[in-house]
Design a protein around this motif. Structure first.
Motif: not given
Length: 378
Positions: A99-100, A108-113, A173-174, A180-181
């Motif tokens: 959750d950085a 956040a998931l979209k931003l990480y991608k 999920k996050l 995994n990445n």
């Protein structure tokens, strides 16, 4: 290498940056500064609109009360998204936890991608609350943990909102996506290494980096009263077992009225905090730990006798035969006994102080630790 360190909660990433920079790498830190602590960052995503302007802060609180939606998290995500064009071309990115960015998990998931698509690789640092840590703490397999007061129903669930959020489906999920990445998972101390290993995760155990080149060792000079320092962070008050320290200090003040001076502070910025405890001989940190966190280590580097996590697992990990810190149990009587012994035997304060500094220099040197990170990332 060009390295991005995302998130900062304890100065861990700042010290790591100093070690990596000394080795010739270019490092950028992005984060909020962690509220009142105000840690240094190169690019800030601090939500100043919904924190610094009272009318917007009231509006934020009203919306959260009515709907459960956190506008502060939205602002952090917005500010990070605006930064993305500048955050490209990095050889490695390290997230301080899943959750950085501190935004809503879906955002956040979209931003990480987006972030990973424009950079080479990333890793995840486990150095605080995160999904597997909270899950394991709730399992009851540890003799105590930051969630012990919750499990024993000695504190309301609202005191653990931050920790328990990591068990919500969106945060799980996050975490899974980040794990995994990630090229690797890194743990900073035994409070995280023990649970991660017990749950079957492959990790790289790398102790916290401490910049002893900038931290001056002050050998205890006990000519008058012994000074005891307690810095309270209300957000982690219950999880750190601060109530046991407060109860102990009440007894110690009565028992050794003419022999001790007690300093207590609350929610002060980091740079002010480290100055406030400079005069102290003893620093009270936390009671539910197995190993030391960053604040304790930095105080040990200064030569303070720190009451913190120093369990048998810690001594075994570093092959210690003498104490470099006091293992603070969540037990008022035990803390009082340890404090009483030190007050009545001030030479022991000096001896532990010397060993604490030597331990930090040997096991937590920021340049040697930076080298371990580079090896883990590769």
């Amino acid at each position: 290498m060009k390295i991005l360190l995302l998130g900062e909660y304890s100065r861990l990433h700042n010290s790591l940056k100093e070690g990596l920079t000394a080795l010739g790498h270019k490092v950028i830190i992005v984060g909020t500064g962690d509220n009142f602590k105000k840690f240094d960052t190169d690019y800030s995503i601090y939500p100043k609109l919904f924190n610094d302007y009272w009318f917007l802060r009231k509006f934020k609180n009203l919306i959260y009360k009515l709907t459960g939606y956190n506008l502060e998290e939205t602002e952090k995500g917005y500010r990070f998204n605006k930064l993305l064009p500048k955050l490209r071309g990095f050889d490695h990115i390290q997230l301080i936890n899943s959750d950085a960015v501190e935004s809503q998990p879906k955002h956040a998931l979209k931003l990480y991608k987006k972030l990973l698509n424009q950079n080479r690789q990333m890793s995840l640092l486990i150095c605080g609350d995160d999904t597997p840590i909270i899950k394991y703490c709730l399992s009851g397999n540890l003799k105590y943990s930051i969630l012990t007061p919750y499990l024993e129903k000695r504190a309301p669930e609202s005191d653990f909102t931050y920790s328990l959020k990591y068990l919500r489906p969106a945060y799980k999920k996050l975490f899974e996506w980040v794990k995994n990445n990630s090229a690797c998972l890194v743990t900073s101390d035994l409070d995280y290494e023990v649970p991660m290993k017990a749950m079957g995760y492959k990790t790289n155990f790398i102790p916290n980096p401490i910049n002893t080149d900038t931290i001056t060792y002050n050998q205890p000079d006990i000519t008058d009263k012994i000074v005891i320092f307690l810095g309270i962070n209300r957000l982690s008050y219950v999880k750190k077992g601060i109530n046991f320290f407060e109860e102990s200090l009440t007894i110690i003040q009565e028992k050794y009225r003419d022999k001790v001076e007690i300093i207590i502070t609350e929610n002060v910025p980091y740079n002010e905090y480290i100055k406030l405890y400079d005069r102290a001989h003893i620093l009270l940190d936390q009671t539910y730990g197995y190993d030391q966190g960053y604040n304790a280590l930095e105080a040990m580097a200064k030569g303070k006798v720190v009451f913190t996590g120093a369990e048998a697992e810690f001594s075994q990990q570093y092959n210690l035969t003498e104490r470099v810190a006091i293992n603070a149990l969540p037990d008022t009587k035990a803390i009082v006994n340890e404090l009483s012994y030190l007050i009545e035997n001030p030479n022991e304060i000096k001896a532990i102080s010397l060993r604490a500094r030597a331990f930090i220099e040997k096991e937590h040197n920021y340049i040697k630790i930076a080298e371990k990170y580079l090896k883990a990332w590769k």
